[in-house]
Motif scaffolding. Structure first.
Motif, PDB file in Angstrom:
ATOM      1  N   ASN A 235       0.836  -1.208   0.000  1.00  9.71           N
ATOM      2  CA  ASN A 235       0.000   0.000   0.000  1.00  9.71           C
ATOM      3  C   ASN A 235       0.867   1.252   0.000  1.00  9.71           C
ATOM      4  O   ASN A 235       0.529   2.255  -0.623  1.00  9.71           O
ATOM      5  CB  ASN A 235      -0.917   0.007   1.220  1.00  9.71           C
ATOM      6  CG  ASN A 235      -2.024  -1.034   1.118  1.00  9.71           C
ATOM      7  OD1 ASN A 235      -2.269  -1.589   0.053  1.00  9.71           O
ATOM      8  ND2 ASN A 235      -2.690  -1.289   2.219  1.00  9.71           N
ATOM      9  N   GLN A 236       1.989   1.194   0.700  1.00  8.49           N
ATOM     10  CA  GLN A 236       2.892   2.343   0.757  1.00  8.49           C
ATOM     11  C   GLN A 236       3.362   2.730  -0.639  1.00  8.49           C
ATOM     12  O   GLN A 236       3.391   3.921  -0.984  1.00  8.49           O
ATOM     13  CB  GLN A 236       4.104   2.021   1.634  1.00  8.49           C
ATOM     14  CG  GLN A 236       5.130   3.150   1.689  1.00  8.49           C
ATOM     15  CD  GLN A 236       6.433   2.730   2.372  1.00  8.49           C
ATOM     16  OE1 GLN A 236       6.606   1.578   2.744  1.00  8.49           O
ATOM     17  NE2 GLN A 236       7.348   3.675   2.512  1.00  8.49           N
ATOM     18  N   LEU A 238       1.883   1.971  -3.530  1.00  6.92           N
ATOM     19  CA  LEU A 238       0.738   2.420  -4.327  1.00  6.92           C
ATOM     20  C   LEU A 238       0.356   3.858  -4.003  1.00  6.92           C
ATOM     21  O   LEU A 238      -0.147   4.590  -4.866  1.00  6.92           O
ATOM     22  CB  LEU A 238      -0.455   1.497  -4.084  1.00  6.92           C
ATOM     23  CG  LEU A 238      -0.338   0.070  -4.641  1.00  6.92           C
ATOM     24  CD1 LEU A 238      -1.531  -0.765  -4.191  1.00  6.92           C
ATOM     25  CD2 LEU A 238      -0.247   0.081  -6.157  1.00  6.92           C
ATOM     26  N   GLN A 239       0.601   4.279  -2.775  1.00  2.00           N
ATOM     27  CA  GLN A 239       0.214   5.615  -2.334  1.00  2.00           C
ATOM     28  C   GLN A 239       1.367   6.621  -2.393  1.00  2.00           C
ATOM     29  O   GLN A 239       1.260   7.721  -1.874  1.00  2.00           O
ATOM     30  CB  GLN A 239      -0.316   5.536  -0.895  1.00  2.00           C
ATOM     31  CG  GLN A 239      -1.599   4.730  -0.775  1.00  2.00           C
ATOM     32  CD  GLN A 239      -1.990   4.438   0.666  1.00  2.00           C
ATOM     33  OE1 GLN A 239      -1.136   4.268   1.535  1.00  2.00           O
ATOM     34  NE2 GLN A 239      -3.294   4.391   0.933  1.00  2.00           N
ATOM     35  N   CYS A 240       2.459   6.248  -3.076  1.00  2.00           N
ATOM     36  CA  CYS A 240       3.644   7.121  -3.097  1.00  2.00           C
ATOM     37  C   CYS A 240       3.521   8.283  -4.073  1.00  2.00           C
ATOM     38  O   CYS A 240       4.366   9.172  -4.093  1.00  2.00           O
ATOM     39  CB  CYS A 240       4.899   6.305  -3.415  1.00  2.00           C
ATOM     40  SG  CYS A 240       5.042   5.822  -5.161  1.00  2.00           S
ATOM     41  N   GLY A 241       2.483   8.276  -4.905  1.00  3.88           N
ATOM     42  CA  GLY A 241       2.300   9.349  -5.880  1.00  3.88           C
ATOM     43  C   GLY A 241       2.629   8.962  -7.307  1.00  3.88           C
ATOM     44  O   GLY A 241       2.480   9.773  -8.230  1.00  3.88           O
ATOM     45  N   ARG A 259      -8.662  -3.506  -5.258  1.00  6.52           N
ATOM     46  CA  ARG A 259      -7.764  -3.071  -4.192  1.00  6.52           C
ATOM     47  C   ARG A 259      -7.508  -1.567  -4.269  1.00  6.52           C
ATOM     48  O   ARG A 259      -7.509  -0.873  -3.251  1.00  6.52           O
ATOM     49  CB  ARG A 259      -6.445  -3.835  -4.294  1.00  6.52           C
ATOM     50  CG  ARG A 259      -5.444  -3.462  -3.212  1.00  6.52           C
ATOM     51  CD  ARG A 259      -4.121  -4.165  -3.406  1.00  6.52           C
ATOM     52  NE  ARG A 259      -3.156  -3.767  -2.389  1.00  6.52           N
ATOM     53  CZ  ARG A 259      -1.866  -4.031  -2.438  1.00  6.52           C
ATOM     54  NH1 ARG A 259      -1.380  -4.716  -3.466  1.00  6.52           N
ATOM     55  NH2 ARG A 259      -1.057  -3.624  -1.478  1.00  6.52           N
ATOM     56  N   LEU A 260      -7.303  -1.059  -5.472  1.00  7.99           N
ATOM     57  CA  LEU A 260      -7.031   0.369  -5.634  1.00  7.99           C
ATOM     58  C   LEU A 260      -8.237   1.214  -5.253  1.00  7.99           C
ATOM     59  O   LEU A 260      -8.093   2.284  -4.635  1.00  7.99           O
ATOM     60  CB  LEU A 260      -6.624   0.660  -7.076  1.00  7.99           C
ATOM     61  CG  LEU A 260      -5.319   0.003  -7.549  1.00  7.99           C
ATOM     62  CD1 LEU A 260      -5.027   0.387  -8.983  1.00  7.99           C
ATOM     63  CD2 LEU A 260      -4.157   0.381  -6.655  1.00  7.99           C
ATOM     64  N   LEU A 263      -8.452   1.708  -1.649  1.00  6.37           N
ATOM     65  CA  LEU A 263      -7.469   2.685  -1.179  1.00  6.37           C
ATOM     66  C   LEU A 263      -7.782   4.098  -1.668  1.00  6.37           C
ATOM     67  O   LEU A 263      -7.077   5.051  -1.326  1.00  6.37           O
ATOM     68  CB  LEU A 263      -6.068   2.292  -1.663  1.00  6.37           C
ATOM     69  CG  LEU A 263      -5.480   0.998  -1.078  1.00  6.37           C
ATOM     70  CD1 LEU A 263      -4.174   0.635  -1.792  1.00  6.37           C
ATOM     71  CD2 LEU A 263      -5.224   1.154   0.422  1.00  6.37           C
ATOM     72  N   LEU A 265      -7.650   5.125  -4.833  1.00  2.04           N
ATOM     73  CA  LEU A 265      -6.670   5.501  -5.844  1.00  2.04           C
ATOM     74  C   LEU A 265      -7.230   5.308  -7.250  1.00  2.04           C
ATOM     75  O   LEU A 265      -7.999   4.373  -7.500  1.00  2.04           O
ATOM     76  CB  LEU A 265      -5.399   4.653  -5.687  1.00  2.04           C
ATOM     77  CG  LEU A 265      -4.656   4.807  -4.355  1.00  2.04           C
ATOM     78  CD1 LEU A 265      -3.535   3.779  -4.258  1.00  2.04           C
ATOM     79  CD2 LEU A 265      -4.087   6.218  -4.210  1.00  2.04           C
ATOM     80  N   ASN A 266      -6.821   6.176  -8.150  1.00  4.54           N
ATOM     81  CA  ASN A 266      -7.219   6.057  -9.550  1.00  4.54           C
ATOM     82  C   ASN A 266      -6.113   5.389 -10.351  1.00  4.54           C
ATOM     83  O   ASN A 266      -4.928   5.526 -10.025  1.00  4.54           O
ATOM     84  CB  ASN A 266      -7.506   7.437 -10.144  1.00  4.54           C
ATOM     85  CG  ASN A 266      -8.681   8.116  -9.472  1.00  4.54           C
ATOM     86  OD1 ASN A 266      -9.699   7.486  -9.192  1.00  4.54           O
ATOM     87  ND2 ASN A 266      -8.545   9.408  -9.193  1.00  4.54           N
TER      88      ASN A 266
END
Length: 365
Positions: A235-236, A238-241, A259-260, A263, A265-266
């Motif tokens: 997850n870290q 995936l969420q890093c930008g 999963r995205l 979270l 996320l797009n």
């Protein structure tokens, strides 16, 4: 109480720990804690999985799969045993009884869960040697099957490389730049570390294929693009930008999107046959990258057999297409200028393992 009549656990002492259970070893390793007992279903336990279990400091491994099938000369099981991590095999039917976070006790009677005792057997070095020898002796037969499968799928998947793989929604600019594609393959962390000077000089687009994104972050690099089915990336990461591109089946279904979405996320959905690794390479090529450098790429029969793939049709086609721009950095850590430092800093258990492996292979020959 259920007791087996043929328990063969070679244990001199009782092992206690909390069970961490997952059918996917990659996902299990993403959040396992030290001193746990890893419960997995992994046929032909490879080095990458073994190194992850060692790094996680598990006290034992319970495998509902075949630790070695005798078809692939894997050294992962030996690596675990050399690090004093015992391996116990059980029948798959017992898996539902092994609950995540449940306390387990392993002794000469078997695996205790409450009042139930699950029969198990120890995977020993002698068993590893016998199966490794069998895999070594049947190499040509296995290679013939692999070649046939590869040619068959290459014929079916040739459209993958004949049609340009262009993604108009992609925001990352690839044209005219170098692309460094990091895949979670054998030696990928060491090889990535050896490319520090290259990354500093050329500033390539950093592409992580699933767990390859985590390797980039661990080395202090921010991935520009993460491609894959999102099954082994944290997850870290995936969420890093980084921009996210989900590899979907040819029918459009992309399991990783669920999963995205959870979270928040797009991601871009890209449908294509072949592996996520293949898609990453084709995308870089068809978006006019000047040079493509791979780390941890899968390139030979045993690489693919360890992944459960019986051929490499799409990979052969992709490399035929992009070969003029491709540089494979697999094993570069052994040849790079810092090799002496890498060898000098190699941990004692790795050196001991290599010594044991050499001695056992001599016995085979």
């Amino acid at each position: 109480m259920v007791v087996s009549k043929s328990i063969q656990v070679a244990a001199s002492q009782t092992i206690k720990g909390i069970a961490r259970v997952h059918y996917s070893t990659k996902r299990l390793l993403s959040d396992i804690e030290p001193d746990c007992i890893a419960v997995l279903c992994h046929h032909d336990l490879d080095d990458l999985a073994a190194e992850g279990l060692i790094a996680a400091k598990v006290v034992a491994v319970i495998n509902t799969g075949q630790t070695m099938t005798g078809t692939i000369p894997v050294t992962g099981p030996l690596l675990l045993l050399e690090n004093q991590i015992p391996i116990f095999e059980i029948e798959p039917a017992w898996l539902p009884l092994l609950k995540d976070h449940a306390p387990l006790v392993i002794n000469e009677e078997g695996i205790e869960i409450g009042e139930t005792i699950i029969p198990c057997s120890s995977f020993t070095k002698d068993k590893w040697l016998a199966l490794y020898s069998h895999a070594h002796d049947s190499y040509n037969e296995r290679l013939l099957d692999f070649i046939s499968n590869t040619l068959d799928y290459a014929n079916r998947e040739k459209d993958l490389v004949l049609k340009p793989l262009y993604c108009p929604e992609l925001q990352v600019c690839l044209e005219g730049r170098h692309a460094l594609v990091v895949i979670r393959g054998k030696g990928f962390k060491q090889d990535l570390a050896a490319l520090h000077q290259y990354i500093r000089c050329y500033k390539p687009v950093l592409i992580g294929v699933d767990g390859g994104a985590d390797a980039l972050l661990e080395q202090g690099y921010m991935p520009d693009l993460i491609i894959g089915d999102m099954d082994s990336v944290t997850n870290q990461a995936l969420q890093c930008g980084a921009e996210l591109l989900v590899h979907a089946y040819t029918n459009g279904y992309a399991p990783g999107l669920d999963r995205l979405e959870q979270l928040g996320l797009n991601a871009i959905r890209l449908s294509a046959c072949g592996t996520s690794e293949d898609i990453a390479l084709l995308l870089a090529y068809d978006h006019q990258c000047e040079r493509i450098v791979t780390v941890g790429a899968h390139s030979h029969m045993f690489d693919f057999l360890e992944k459960g793939r019986k051929g490499m049709g799409s990979t052969v086609l992709v490399r035929m297409k992009i070969g003029s721009k491709l540089t494979d950095a697999k094993g570069i850590a052994l040849l790079y200028g810092s090799a002496k430092r890498n060898f000098a800093s190699e941990s004692r258990w790795k050196l001991a393992f290599k010594d044991t492996l050499k001695k056992l292979i001599i016995r085979i020959k």
